[in-house]
Design a protein around this motif. Sequence first.
Motif, short mmCIF file in Angstrom:
data_model
loop_
_atom_site.label_atom_id
_atom_site.label_comp_id
_atom_site.label_asym_id
_atom_site.label_seq_id
_atom_site.Cartn_x
_atom_site.Cartn_y
_atom_site.Cartn_z
N HIS A 94 71.36 27.20 14.16
CA HIS A 94 72.43 26.02 13.52
C HIS A 94 74.22 26.61 13.34
O HIS A 94 74.51 25.39 13.44
N ALA A 95 74.56 27.62 12.84
CA ALA A 95 76.05 27.52 13.35
C ALA A 95 76.77 27.39 14.85
O ALA A 95 77.35 26.97 15.16
N MET A 96 75.60 27.82 15.48
CA MET A 96 76.11 28.37 17.12
C MET A 96 75.75 27.11 17.43
O MET A 96 77.17 26.24 18.20
N VAL A 97 74.89 25.88 17.36
CA VAL A 97 75.13 24.63 17.88
C VAL A 97 75.93 23.84 17.21
O VAL A 97 77.22 22.82 17.85
N ASN A 98 76.79 23.90 15.74
CA ASN A 98 77.71 23.17 15.05
C ASN A 98 78.81 23.58 15.84
O ASN A 98 80.54 22.75 16.59
N SER A 99 79.28 24.80 16.56
CA SER A 99 79.94 25.26 17.12
C SER A 99 79.80 24.67 18.39
O SER A 99 81.22 24.26 18.76
N LEU A 100 79.51 25.21 19.40
CA LEU A 100 78.95 24.06 20.30
C LEU A 100 79.65 22.97 20.60
O LEU A 100 79.54 22.03 21.37
N LYS A 101 79.14 21.60 19.62
CA LYS A 101 79.39 20.71 18.74
C LYS A 101 80.89 20.50 19.27
O LYS A 101 81.43 19.14 20.09
N ALA A 102 81.30 21.06 18.32
CA ALA A 102 82.80 21.34 17.45
C ALA A 102 83.34 21.49 19.68
O ALA A 102 84.57 20.52 19.83
N GLU A 103 83.57 22.19 20.00
CA GLU A 103 83.10 22.80 21.57
C GLU A 103 83.83 21.84 22.28
O GLU A 103 84.52 21.44 23.14
N HIS A 104 82.70 20.75 22.36
CA HIS A 104 82.08 20.07 23.38
C HIS A 104 83.20 18.67 22.75
O HIS A 104 84.28 18.75 23.81
N GLN A 105 83.64 18.12 21.78
CA GLN A 105 84.35 17.25 21.38
C GLN A 105 85.42 17.84 21.63
O GLN A 105 86.75 16.42 22.05
N VAL A 106 86.06 19.08 21.65
CA VAL A 106 87.78 19.02 21.43
C VAL A 106 87.79 18.94 23.29
O VAL A 106 88.76 18.53 23.48
N LYS A 107 86.87 19.50 24.47
CA LYS A 107 86.85 19.78 25.60
C LYS A 107 86.90 17.86 25.83
O LYS A 107 87.78 17.71 26.76
N GLY A 108 86.00 17.20 25.50
CA GLY A 108 86.29 15.93 26.02
C GLY A 108 87.40 15.21 25.44
O GLY A 108 87.47 13.97 25.76
N ASP A 109 88.03 14.88 24.38
CA ASP A 109 89.11 15.02 24.17
C ASP A 109 90.46 15.34 24.61
O ASP A 109 90.43 14.11 25.31
N LEU A 110 90.39 16.47 25.01
CA LEU A 110 91.24 16.86 25.90
C LEU A 110 91.39 16.14 27.47
O LEU A 110 91.84 16.06 28.09
N LEU A 111 90.12 16.12 28.15
CA LEU A 111 89.98 15.75 29.23
C LEU A 111 89.92 14.14 28.99
O LEU A 111 90.70 13.15 30.21
N LEU A 112 89.85 13.43 28.25
CA LEU A 112 90.14 11.50 28.05
C LEU A 112 91.97 11.86 27.82
O LEU A 112 92.11 11.02 28.81
N GLU A 113 92.31 12.61 27.03
CA GLU A 113 93.86 12.35 27.15
C GLU A 113 94.84 12.93 28.56
O GLU A 113 95.74 12.51 28.69
N ASP A 114 94.18 14.09 28.83
CA ASP A 114 94.65 14.02 30.40
C ASP A 114 93.99 13.29 31.07
O ASP A 114 95.63 12.96 31.96
N SER A 115 93.29 12.43 31.69
CA SER A 115 92.93 11.51 32.41
C SER A 115 93.83 10.05 31.70
O SER A 115 94.51 9.54 33.19
N LYS A 116 93.76 9.98 30.64
CA LYS A 116 95.01 8.52 30.59
C LYS A 116 96.04 9.22 31.24
O LYS A 116 96.85 8.31 31.62
N SER A 117 97.05 10.08 31.10
CA SER A 117 98.44 11.15 31.60
C SER A 117 97.90 10.48 32.89
O SER A 117 99.17 10.17 33.55
N TYR A 118 96.94 11.49 33.21
CA TYR A 118 97.00 11.14 34.96
C TYR A 118 97.01 9.47 35.16
O TYR A 118 98.24 9.66 36.80
N LEU A 119 96.37 8.81 34.98
CA LEU A 119 95.71 7.29 35.25
C LEU A 119 97.47 6.89 34.78
O LEU A 119 97.75 5.83 35.65
N LYS A 120 98.21 7.04 34.12
CA LYS A 120 99.50 5.99 33.21
C LYS A 120 100.96 7.03 34.70
O LYS A 120 101.39 5.28 34.68
N GLN A 121 100.73 7.26 35.25
CA GLN A 121 101.68 7.68 36.38
C GLN A 121 101.76 6.51 37.36
O GLN A 121 102.45 6.15 38.35
N PHE A 122 100.54 6.20 37.24
CA PHE A 122 100.14 5.59 38.97
C PHE A 122 99.74 3.74 38.18
O PHE A 122 99.26 2.50 39.09
#
Length: 151
Positions: free
Chosen positions: A17-45
């Motif tokens: 259960h601890a590993m599943v929760n840590s993987l879910k948190a890691e997935h959420q953080v990576k998803g947020d970073l990907l969304l933020e990076d894609s917004k900044s990339y698209l903003k330049q266009f």
Amino acid sequence: MKKKSRRYNINNLEELHAMVNSLKAEHQVKGDLLLEDSKSYLKQFTLGGLIKKYATPSAFLKIDDKLNISSSIMSMVLPFLMNTTLFKGSGFLTKTLVGLASNKVGKTLDAEHLSAIFNSVKSWFSTSKKKKEQNLPQYVDYGIPPDSETY
């Protein structure tokens, strides 16, 4: 391309259960970073990003000193823009006078004037957002804990 697999040493249900929760948190953080990076990339266009990048006085003045491209374009575009928007239902004589006047005004607009106009219009919109954010009421902490009986 070889996919890298992870190996986990899990011995009991709590560790699972601890590993599943840590993987879910890691997935959420990576998803947020990907969304933020894609917004900044698209903003330049966006239109504003392209204008900010290429419509600077220095970029226009390098070409504009010899050819005066910006005033030539504005002397053609401004009469058309005025007649199709503001004076849409006007008669022939009014449209002709507006066309001649806006043609003269368009010839006087160069790269510095266009960039100054764009920056002033941009500042109107950016200051209104900052004022709205500043007018929000701030939370005041009076030092009373939420579990006390005074709540």
